[in-house]
Write a protein that holds these residues in place. Structure first.
Motif, PDB file in Angstrom:
ATOM      1  N   MET A  98       0.832  -1.187   0.000  1.00 29.24           N
ATOM      2  CA  MET A  98       0.000   0.000   0.000  1.00 29.24           C
ATOM      3  C   MET A  98       0.872   1.244   0.000  1.00 29.24           C
ATOM      4  SD  MET A  98      -3.239  -0.748   2.414  1.00 29.24           S
ATOM      5  CE  MET A  98      -3.286  -2.351   3.197  1.00 29.24           C
ATOM      6  N   ASN A  99       0.470   2.213  -0.797  1.00 27.26           N
ATOM      7  CA  ASN A  99       1.231   3.441  -0.948  1.00 27.26           C
ATOM      8  C   ASN A  99       0.505   4.600  -0.253  1.00 27.26           C
ATOM      9  OD1 ASN A  99       3.134   5.267  -1.818  1.00 27.26           O
ATOM     10  ND2 ASN A  99       2.237   5.486  -3.850  1.00 27.26           N
ATOM     11  N   TYR A 100       0.854   4.831   1.027  1.00 24.14           N
ATOM     12  CA  TYR A 100       0.242   5.897   1.810  1.00 24.14           C
ATOM     13  C   TYR A 100       1.006   7.198   1.633  1.00 24.14           C
ATOM     14  CZ  TYR A 100      -2.587   2.620   4.584  1.00 24.14           C
ATOM     15  OH  TYR A 100      -3.492   1.695   5.009  1.00 24.14           O
ATOM     16  N   LYS A 101       0.268   8.299   1.716  1.00 19.57           N
ATOM     17  CA  LYS A 101       0.864   9.629   1.733  1.00 19.57           C
ATOM     18  C   LYS A 101       0.103  10.444   2.776  1.00 19.57           C
ATOM     19  CE  LYS A 101       1.637  13.744  -1.056  1.00 19.57           C
ATOM     20  NZ  LYS A 101       1.260  14.441  -2.289  1.00 19.57           N
ATOM     21  N   PHE A 102       0.828  11.047   3.708  1.00 18.47           N
ATOM     22  CA  PHE A 102       0.252  11.897   4.749  1.00 18.47           C
ATOM     23  C   PHE A 102       0.716  13.308   4.461  1.00 18.47           C
ATOM     24  CE2 PHE A 102       0.346  13.678   9.128  1.00 18.47           C
ATOM     25  CZ  PHE A 102      -0.972  13.433   9.490  1.00 18.47           C
ATOM     26  N   HIS A 103      -0.224  14.224   4.237  1.00 13.57           N
ATOM     27  CA  HIS A 103       0.182  15.572   3.849  1.00 13.57           C
ATOM     28  C   HIS A 103      -0.811  16.615   4.334  1.00 13.57           C
ATOM     29  CE1 HIS A 103      -2.781  15.787   0.491  1.00 13.57           C
ATOM     30  NE2 HIS A 103      -2.653  14.484   0.545  1.00 13.57           N
ATOM     31  N   ALA A 104      -0.302  17.819   4.527  1.00 13.27           N
ATOM     32  CA  ALA A 104      -1.140  18.943   4.929  1.00 13.27           C
ATOM     33  C   ALA A 104      -2.130  19.269   3.813  1.00 13.27           C
ATOM     34  CB  ALA A 104      -0.277  20.163   5.235  1.00 13.27           C
ATOM     35  N   VAL A 105      -3.306  19.692   4.212  1.00 13.60           N
ATOM     36  CA  VAL A 105      -4.333  20.117   3.261  1.00 13.60           C
ATOM     37  C   VAL A 105      -3.925  21.471   2.706  1.00 13.60           C
ATOM     38  CG1 VAL A 105      -6.745  20.835   3.074  1.00 13.60           C
ATOM     39  CG2 VAL A 105      -6.145  18.811   4.425  1.00 13.60           C
ATOM     40  N   GLU A 106      -3.874  21.561   1.375  1.00  7.81           N
ATOM     41  CA  GLU A 106      -3.460  22.814   0.757  1.00  7.81           C
ATOM     42  C   GLU A 106      -4.393  23.260  -0.361  1.00  7.81           C
ATOM     43  OE1 GLU A 106       0.565  22.047  -0.404  1.00  7.81           O
ATOM     44  OE2 GLU A 106       1.325  22.306   1.630  1.00  7.81           O
ATOM     45  N   SER A 107      -4.677  22.383  -1.287  1.00  6.90           N
ATOM     46  CA  SER A 107      -5.468  22.762  -2.461  1.00  6.90           C
ATOM     47  C   SER A 107      -6.966  22.709  -2.162  1.00  6.90           C
ATOM     48  CB  SER A 107      -5.158  21.812  -3.623  1.00  6.90           C
ATOM     49  OG  SER A 107      -5.678  20.516  -3.346  1.00  6.90           O
ATOM     50  N   GLU A 131      -3.396  29.801  13.089  1.00  6.67           N
ATOM     51  CA  GLU A 131      -1.959  29.538  13.104  1.00  6.67           C
ATOM     52  C   GLU A 131      -1.638  28.429  14.109  1.00  6.67           C
ATOM     53  OE1 GLU A 131       2.274  31.819  13.851  1.00  6.67           O
ATOM     54  OE2 GLU A 131       0.476  33.010  13.440  1.00  6.67           O
ATOM     55  N   GLY A 132      -0.857  27.461  13.679  1.00  2.50           N
ATOM     56  CA  GLY A 132      -0.475  26.337  14.532  1.00  2.50           C
ATOM     57  C   GLY A 132      -1.390  25.133  14.411  1.00  2.50           C
ATOM     58  N   ASN A 133      -2.550  25.297  13.763  1.00  2.00           N
ATOM     59  CA  ASN A 133      -3.473  24.187  13.545  1.00  2.00           C
ATOM     60  C   ASN A 133      -3.356  23.751  12.087  1.00  2.00           C
ATOM     61  OD1 ASN A 133      -4.273  24.893  16.107  1.00  2.00           O
ATOM     62  ND2 ASN A 133      -6.352  25.450  15.549  1.00  2.00           N
ATOM     63  N   ILE A 134      -3.031  22.473  11.876  1.00  4.08           N
ATOM     64  CA  ILE A 134      -2.816  22.004  10.511  1.00  4.08           C
ATOM     65  C   ILE A 134      -3.697  20.797  10.212  1.00  4.08           C
ATOM     66  CG2 ILE A 134      -1.133  21.172   8.818  1.00  4.08           C
ATOM     67  CD1 ILE A 134       1.049  22.538  10.473  1.00  4.08           C
ATOM     68  N   PRO A 135      -4.631  20.935   9.258  1.00  4.88           N
ATOM     69  CA  PRO A 135      -5.417  19.780   8.806  1.00  4.88           C
ATOM     70  C   PRO A 135      -4.575  18.929   7.846  1.00  4.88           C
ATOM     71  CG  PRO A 135      -6.591  21.854   8.427  1.00  4.88           C
ATOM     72  CD  PRO A 135      -5.155  22.187   8.733  1.00  4.88           C
ATOM     73  N   TYR A 136      -4.729  17.604   7.969  1.00  2.00           N
ATOM     74  CA  TYR A 136      -3.980  16.661   7.133  1.00  2.00           C
ATOM     75  C   TYR A 136      -4.928  15.664   6.486  1.00  2.00           C
ATOM     76  CZ  TYR A 136       0.244  18.077   9.720  1.00  2.00           C
ATOM     77  OH  TYR A 136       1.281  18.768  10.288  1.00  2.00           O
ATOM     78  N   LEU A 137      -4.480  15.131   5.355  1.00  2.00           N
ATOM     79  CA  LEU A 137      -5.138  14.016   4.684  1.00  2.00           C
ATOM     80  C   LEU A 137      -4.214  12.806   4.705  1.00  2.00           C
ATOM     81  CD1 LEU A 137      -6.560  15.548   1.369  1.00  2.00           C
ATOM     82  CD2 LEU A 137      -7.907  14.570   3.233  1.00  2.00           C
ATOM     83  N   LEU A 138      -4.806  11.632   4.845  1.00  2.00           N
ATOM     84  CA  LEU A 138      -4.098  10.375   4.628  1.00  2.00           C
ATOM     85  C   LEU A 138      -4.637   9.819   3.325  1.00  2.00           C
ATOM     86  CD1 LEU A 138      -2.205   8.065   5.538  1.00  2.00           C
ATOM     87  CD2 LEU A 138      -4.217   7.034   6.650  1.00  2.00           C
ATOM     88  N   ASP A 139      -3.771   9.754   2.321  1.00  2.00           N
ATOM     89  CA  ASP A 139      -4.153   9.210   1.016  1.00  2.00           C
ATOM     90  C   ASP A 139      -3.581   7.808   0.854  1.00  2.00           C
ATOM     91  OD1 ASP A 139      -5.374  11.601   0.283  1.00  2.00           O
ATOM     92  OD2 ASP A 139      -3.643  12.327  -0.848  1.00  2.00           O
ATOM     93  N   LEU A 140      -4.327   6.978   0.203  1.00  2.00           N
ATOM     94  CA  LEU A 140      -3.865   5.651  -0.201  1.00  2.00           C
ATOM     95  C   LEU A 140      -4.028   5.585  -1.706  1.00  2.00           C
ATOM     96  CD1 LEU A 140      -2.908   2.770   0.290  1.00  2.00           C
ATOM     97  CD2 LEU A 140      -5.302   2.142   0.682  1.00  2.00           C
ATOM     98  N   ASP A 141      -2.907   5.511  -2.400  1.00  2.00           N
ATOM     99  CA  ASP A 141      -2.927   5.494  -3.870  1.00  2.00           C
ATOM    100  C   ASP A 141      -3.791   6.627  -4.417  1.00  2.00           C
ATOM    101  OD1 ASP A 141      -1.281   3.219  -3.836  1.00  2.00           O
ATOM    102  OD2 ASP A 141      -3.021   1.897  -3.680  1.00  2.00           O
ATOM    103  N   GLY A 164     -11.970  -0.334   9.173  1.00  2.00           N
ATOM    104  CA  GLY A 164     -11.698  -1.737   9.438  1.00  2.00           C
ATOM    105  C   GLY A 164     -10.612  -2.341   8.570  1.00  2.00           C
ATOM    106  N   ASN A 165      -9.909  -1.504   7.821  1.00  2.00           N
ATOM    107  CA  ASN A 165      -8.858  -1.998   6.920  1.00  2.00           C
ATOM    108  C   ASN A 165      -7.449  -1.645   7.384  1.00  2.00           C
ATOM    109  OD1 ASN A 165     -10.683  -3.145   5.057  1.00  2.00           O
ATOM    110  ND2 ASN A 165     -11.032  -1.136   4.132  1.00  2.00           N
ATOM    111  N   GLY A 166      -7.302  -1.196   8.631  1.00  2.00           N
ATOM    112  CA  GLY A 166      -5.978  -0.882   9.161  1.00  2.00           C
ATOM    113  C   GLY A 166      -5.509   0.534   8.896  1.00  2.00           C
ATOM    114  N   HIS A 167      -6.334   1.348   8.253  1.00  2.00           N
ATOM    115  CA  HIS A 167      -5.915   2.718   7.943  1.00  2.00           C
ATOM    116  C   HIS A 167      -5.780   3.564   9.209  1.00  2.00           C
ATOM    117  CE1 HIS A 167      -6.538   1.546   3.863  1.00  2.00           C
ATOM    118  NE2 HIS A 167      -7.861   1.554   3.945  1.00  2.00           N
ATOM    119  N   GLY A 168      -6.580   3.275  10.230  1.00  2.00           N
ATOM    120  CA  GLY A 168      -6.500   4.023  11.477  1.00  2.00           C
ATOM    121  C   GLY A 168      -5.139   3.873  12.139  1.00  2.00           C
TER     122      GLY A 168
END
Length: 148
Positions: A1-10, A45-55, A84-88
């Motif tokens: 699995m190809n995960y990417k964790f990144h700040a929300v920007e777009s 300021e100091g609060n950053i929303p993130y996304l966890l992407d899988l593919d 239930g797929n281990g993403h948590g």
């Protein structure tokens, strides 16, 4: 699995974040308030929303509020179709890694009662860290913390 964790920007990132929050955290009847896509805490300021992407598909969201060596983890959700797929567990690991990059030593969360077992499985402990936080949406939550 190809995960990417990144700040929300777009705008696309914001849309994907809001979709998950709205359908998982603010589903009909779950809260007495409606979801606010423009809540000022998301852009404070100091609060950053993130996304966890899988593919390149958004499977999880979180906001981390950085406060020096402490950070508060907020609005954690895994997409309804992906639970239930281990993403948590993956999301938890990436939250910890990102927080460490910011100099964080302790994480805190207001956990929904149904999520306490999950947090305990990944090393969090029940600990009251600010009783004043347990109002409004968090009134039924259990406070937890974790040293990282």
């Amino acid at each position: 699995m190809n995960y990417k964790f990144h700040a929300v920007e777009s705008e696309k990132d914001w849309s994907r974040l809001h979709d998950i929050r709205r359908t998982v955290l603010f589903a009909s009847g779950r809260h007495s308030v409606e979801y606010n896509e423009n809540h000022p805490e998301d852009r404070k300021e100091g609060n950053i929303p993130y996304l966890l992407d899988l593919d390149d598909q958004a499977v999880g969201v979180v906001r981390i509020d950085y406060k020096g060596s402490v950070a508060v983890v907020r609005l954690v959700a895994i997409a309804a179709t992906e639970q239930g797929n281990g993403h948590g567990r993956q999301l938890n690991a990436m939250i910890e890694a990102e927080a460490k990059k910011h100099g964080v030593e302790t994480l805190r969360v207001n956990a929904a009662p149904g999520a306490v077992g999950y947090y305990e499985k990944v090393g969090w402990e029940r600990a009251i860290w600010d009783a004043n936080e347990l109002v409004g949406l968090a009134s039924n939550c259990i406070q937890m913390s974790k040293k990282i």
